[in-house]
Write a protein that holds these residues in place. Structure first.
Motif, PDB file in Angstrom:
ATOM      1  N   GLY A 172     133.601  59.752  37.171  1.00 18.83           N
ATOM      2  CA  GLY A 172     135.154  59.463  37.279  1.00 18.83           C
ATOM      3  C   GLY A 172     135.253  58.221  38.005  1.00 18.83           C
ATOM      4  N   ASP A 173     134.506  57.559  38.479  1.00 20.69           N
ATOM      5  CA  ASP A 173     134.641  56.214  38.943  1.00 20.69           C
ATOM      6  C   ASP A 173     133.394  55.481  39.106  1.00 20.69           C
ATOM      7  OD1 ASP A 173     135.806  53.806  40.158  1.00 20.69           O
ATOM      8  OD2 ASP A 173     136.487  54.953  41.904  1.00 20.69           O
ATOM      9  N   ALA A 174     133.183  54.071  39.362  1.00 17.42           N
ATOM     10  CA  ALA A 174     131.990  53.652  39.588  1.00 17.42           C
ATOM     11  C   ALA A 174     131.303  53.970  40.787  1.00 17.42           C
ATOM     12  CB  ALA A 174     132.221  51.916  39.508  1.00 17.42           C
ATOM     13  N   PRO A 175     130.014  54.023  40.899  1.00 17.64           N
ATOM     14  CA  PRO A 175     129.204  54.260  42.169  1.00 17.64           C
ATOM     15  C   PRO A 175     129.352  53.257  43.217  1.00 17.64           C
ATOM     16  CG  PRO A 175     127.681  53.277  40.559  1.00 17.64           C
ATOM     17  CD  PRO A 175     129.040  53.351  39.907  1.00 17.64           C
ATOM     18  N   ASP A 176     128.734  53.455  44.276  1.00 22.38           N
ATOM     19  CA  ASP A 176     128.881  52.498  45.356  1.00 22.38           C
ATOM     20  C   ASP A 176     127.996  51.439  45.265  1.00 22.38           C
ATOM     21  OD1 ASP A 176     130.921  53.545  47.228  1.00 22.38           O
ATOM     22  OD2 ASP A 176     129.335  55.256  47.653  1.00 22.38           O
ATOM     23  N   TRP A 177     126.864  51.815  44.821  1.00 27.21           N
ATOM     24  CA  TRP A 177     125.521  50.812  44.607  1.00 27.21           C
ATOM     25  C   TRP A 177     124.915  51.335  43.112  1.00 27.21           C
ATOM     26  CZ3 TRP A 177     121.225  50.090  48.819  1.00 27.21           C
ATOM     27  CH2 TRP A 177     121.881  49.401  50.033  1.00 27.21           C
ATOM     28  N   HIS A 178     124.344  50.010  42.424  1.00 25.69           N
ATOM     29  CA  HIS A 178     123.953  50.460  41.181  1.00 25.69           C
ATOM     30  C   HIS A 178     122.497  49.738  41.306  1.00 25.69           C
ATOM     31  CE1 HIS A 178     123.447  51.533  36.900  1.00 25.69           C
ATOM     32  NE2 HIS A 178     123.267  50.278  36.626  1.00 25.69           N
ATOM     33  N   ALA A 179     121.599  50.495  40.861  1.00 25.00           N
ATOM     34  CA  ALA A 179     120.094  49.853  41.291  1.00 25.00           C
ATOM     35  C   ALA A 179     119.208  49.739  39.920  1.00 25.00           C
ATOM     36  CB  ALA A 179     119.313  50.640  42.187  1.00 25.00           C
ATOM     37  N   LEU A 180     118.666  48.713  39.646  1.00 24.23           N
ATOM     38  CA  LEU A 180     118.006  48.410  38.440  1.00 24.23           C
ATOM     39  C   LEU A 180     116.819  47.716  38.498  1.00 24.23           C
ATOM     40  CD1 LEU A 180     121.215  47.270  37.927  1.00 24.23           C
ATOM     41  CD2 LEU A 180     120.505  47.622  35.335  1.00 24.23           C
ATOM     42  N   PRO A 181     115.773  48.070  37.725  1.00 20.59           N
ATOM     43  CA  PRO A 181     114.455  47.147  37.673  1.00 20.59           C
ATOM     44  C   PRO A 181     114.940  45.764  37.083  1.00 20.59           C
ATOM     45  CG  PRO A 181     114.331  48.659  36.032  1.00 20.59           C
ATOM     46  CD  PRO A 181     115.592  49.021  36.522  1.00 20.59           C
ATOM     47  N   VAL A 182     114.400  44.795  37.258  1.00 22.84           N
ATOM     48  CA  VAL A 182     114.711  43.238  36.716  1.00 22.84           C
ATOM     49  C   VAL A 182     113.721  42.783  36.322  1.00 22.84           C
ATOM     50  CG1 VAL A 182     115.686  40.997  37.179  1.00 22.84           C
ATOM     51  CG2 VAL A 182     116.716  43.200  38.404  1.00 22.84           C
ATOM     52  N   GLY A 212     119.179  44.591  42.396  1.00 22.84           N
ATOM     53  CA  GLY A 212     117.931  44.451  41.602  1.00 22.84           C
ATOM     54  C   GLY A 212     116.573  44.403  42.170  1.00 22.84           C
ATOM     55  N   PHE A 213     115.680  45.088  41.684  1.00 22.02           N
ATOM     56  CA  PHE A 213     114.416  45.200  42.015  1.00 22.02           C
ATOM     57  C   PHE A 213     113.395  44.894  41.165  1.00 22.02           C
ATOM     58  CE2 PHE A 213     117.109  48.209  44.197  1.00 22.02           C
ATOM     59  CZ  PHE A 213     116.777  48.105  45.754  1.00 22.02           C
ATOM     60  N   GLN A 214     112.573  43.833  41.976  1.00 22.83           N
ATOM     61  CA  GLN A 214     111.419  43.318  40.906  1.00 22.83           C
ATOM     62  C   GLN A 214     110.033  43.513  41.463  1.00 22.83           C
ATOM     63  OE1 GLN A 214     112.753  38.974  40.724  1.00 22.83           O
ATOM     64  NE2 GLN A 214     112.567  39.474  38.671  1.00 22.83           N
ATOM     65  N   VAL A 252     124.744  39.546  41.246  1.00 24.05           N
ATOM     66  CA  VAL A 252     124.693  39.859  42.444  1.00 24.05           C
ATOM     67  C   VAL A 252     125.423  39.482  43.401  1.00 24.05           C
ATOM     68  CG1 VAL A 252     122.644  39.509  44.345  1.00 24.05           C
ATOM     69  CG2 VAL A 252     121.978  40.766  41.927  1.00 24.05           C
ATOM     70  N   GLU A 253     125.747  37.988  43.287  1.00 25.92           N
ATOM     71  CA  GLU A 253     126.506  37.072  44.205  1.00 25.92           C
ATOM     72  C   GLU A 253     127.954  37.813  44.197  1.00 25.92           C
ATOM     73  OE1 GLU A 253     126.151  33.306  42.835  1.00 25.92           O
ATOM     74  OE2 GLU A 253     123.979  33.212  43.641  1.00 25.92           O
ATOM     75  N   LYS A 254     128.539  38.060  42.846  1.00 26.02           N
ATOM     76  CA  LYS A 254     129.863  38.505  43.048  1.00 26.02           C
ATOM     77  C   LYS A 254     130.073  40.027  43.588  1.00 26.02           C
ATOM     78  CE  LYS A 254     131.717  35.506  39.622  1.00 26.02           C
ATOM     79  NZ  LYS A 254     132.406  35.360  38.245  1.00 26.02           N
ATOM     80  N   ASN A 256     128.126  41.114  46.096  1.00 27.33           N
ATOM     81  CA  ASN A 256     127.509  41.132  47.484  1.00 27.33           C
ATOM     82  C   ASN A 256     126.060  42.087  47.568  1.00 27.33           C
ATOM     83  OD1 ASN A 256     127.173  40.613  50.031  1.00 27.33           O
ATOM     84  ND2 ASN A 256     128.209  42.284  50.963  1.00 27.33           N
ATOM     85  N   GLY A 257     125.626  41.967  46.110  1.00 32.99           N
ATOM     86  CA  GLY A 257     124.443  42.883  46.102  1.00 32.99           C
ATOM     87  C   GLY A 257     123.205  41.893  46.621  1.00 32.99           C
ATOM     88  N   GLU A 258     121.855  42.362  45.996  1.00 29.61           N
ATOM     89  CA  GLU A 258     120.655  41.797  46.346  1.00 29.61           C
ATOM     90  C   GLU A 258     119.521  42.053  45.371  1.00 29.61           C
ATOM     91  OE1 GLU A 258     119.093  43.502  50.049  1.00 29.61           O
ATOM     92  OE2 GLU A 258     120.726  43.286  51.053  1.00 29.61           O
ATOM     93  N   PHE A 259     118.830  40.990  45.535  1.00 31.20           N
ATOM     94  CA  PHE A 259     117.265  41.222  44.912  1.00 31.20           C
ATOM     95  C   PHE A 259     116.314  41.500  45.803  1.00 31.20           C
ATOM     96  CE2 PHE A 259     119.497  38.127  41.899  1.00 31.20           C
ATOM     97  CZ  PHE A 259     119.437  38.775  40.772  1.00 31.20           C
ATOM     98  N   ASN A 260     115.578  42.277  45.502  1.00 31.58           N
ATOM     99  CA  ASN A 260     114.401  42.746  46.407  1.00 31.58           C
ATOM    100  C   ASN A 260     113.118  42.943  45.507  1.00 31.58           C
ATOM    101  OD1 ASN A 260     115.512  43.398  49.245  1.00 31.58           O
ATOM    102  ND2 ASN A 260     116.827  44.533  47.833  1.00 31.58           N
ATOM    103  N   SER A 261     112.030  42.879  46.169  1.00 32.91           N
ATOM    104  CA  SER A 261     110.729  42.957  45.573  1.00 32.91           C
ATOM    105  C   SER A 261     110.029  43.976  46.216  1.00 32.91           C
ATOM    106  CB  SER A 261     109.755  41.688  45.810  1.00 32.91           C
ATOM    107  OG  SER A 261     109.422  41.386  47.038  1.00 32.91           O
TER     108      SER A 261
END
Length: 346
Positions: A172-182, A212-214, A252-254, A256-261
């Motif tokens: 019904g709406d977008a989530p607060d966070w969306h997490a993916l493998p990159v 995004g998670f690597q 990610v920048e637009k 305020n997300g992050e890349f993490n490993s």
């Protein structure tokens, strides 16, 4: 009905676009009650493993292949760490065109290699990594009549947007966070574009933080420099120079997300956790987002009560050997009830 039929009005589809489909898309979005409780969030998994070839690649591949045929292509070519090859070969088969697949020799899970071969693709093992194979595929595609269907093909990312559409339609709406493998970084870019498109047409009120998670051994977007010799048990994201890096950084920048490993050990622990507490067997790369969320929880950086969607990109059966190395062997007994009850009672 498939991606083109369901969302064609939001995609670059014309009257001349072939209506090919393997009934891709419309994958489940399931709630993980136990893991949500453990992490203090509302966690949902987008089960892209439920696509016809067992990975998220199908929802973009169908559009890439359809548009390639519309534009006159007589054959397809791609480089792959496995899932792209399976998807390209399957849609080439249903569309009736040849498919050439370049794989990094010795670095593709057997389940994925078996798929590409069974679908009838001509599989070529390159003595080099994925990045070299992609470079070769791009040059080969410059020959007349060939279409490259990697994520450098813009229609791939257009099709993959529909995953975001489905999440909003379901929640019904977008989530607060969306997490993916990159890995090659196309999917995080596509989901971001999809969430933006839905917000523009007022189907949602917000755009989630793109997380995004690597794998630690293949984390060029975390280190901000290419990784010439990527290494990780998560072969689907074993990519050192992502072709869509610029788009992923923008996503990610637009937001305020992050890349993490995350380490291979954390990925494999998350794979067992997801299976034993969530009931879903996903390939290692699919478990990088959960590994990352667990890591953020340990670090005190996971806000309580937020709604998070994460993409389970591929089925665990694509790489059973990696899973079997982590778990014990079956308990062998004779054919008597006493022996069975003894094992059951511990």
């Amino acid at each position: 009905m498939g991606v083109i039929k369901n969302y064609g009005h939001l995609l670059p589809v014309t009257e001349k676009t072939p209506q090919i489909t393997l009934e891709e898309g419309n994958t489940p979005l399931i709630y993980y009650p136990t893991i949500s409780h453990d992490l203090g969030i509302n966690l949902y998994g987008k089960l892209e493993m439920c696509n016809p070839t067992g990975s998220f690649k199908d929802r973009g591949m169908v559009l890439a292949v359809a548009k390639a045929i519309e534009e006159g292509a007589r054959a397809l070519i791609c480089a792959s760490t496995g899932n792209t090859s399976a998807s390209a070969a399957a849609f080439a088969a249903t569309a009736g065109v040849p498919c050439f697949v370049l794989l990094p020799a010795g670095h593709v899970a057997m389940g994925k290699l078996a798929q590409a071969l069974m679908y009838g693709a001509k599989v070529i093992a390159v003595r080099g990594n994925f990045d070299k194979a992609l470079e070769m595929a791009r040059k080969a595609a410059e020959n007349d009549g060939y279409a490259i269907v990697n994520s450098v093909n813009p229609y791939r990312l257009w099709g993959q947007r529909t995953g975001a559409f489905e999440i909003v339609d379901r929640l019904g709406d977008a989530p607060d966070w969306h997490a993916l493998p990159v890995g090659n970084a196309g999917n995080i870019s596509a989901y971001f574009a999809g969430f933006c498109q839905y917000k523009e047409i007022k189907k949602s009120t917000k755009i989630p933080r793109m997380m995004g998670f690597q794998a630690e051994g293949a984390a060029p977007l975390v280190t901000n420099k290419p990784c010439p010799n990527p290494e990780t048990v998560a072969t689907a994201i074993r990519i050192g120079n992502p072709v869509s890096a610029h788009l992923a950084r923008e996503a990610v920048e637009k937001t305020n997300g992050e890349f993490n490993s995350v380490t291979d050990e954390e990925i494999l622990a998350a794979q067992r956790y997801l299976a034993s507490k969530g009931g879903i067997f996903a390939e290692p790369a699919s478990c990088a987002p959960l590994a990352g969320l667990c890591k953020l929880k340990r670090e005190g950086r996971l806000p309580s009560g937020i709604t998070v969607t994460m993409v389970q990109t591929g089925n665990g059966l694509k790489d059973p050997d990696t899973a079997l190395k982590q778990v014990g062997k079956p308990i062998e007994i004779g054919d008597t009830l006493d022996e069975l009850l003894a094992v059951m009672k511990g």
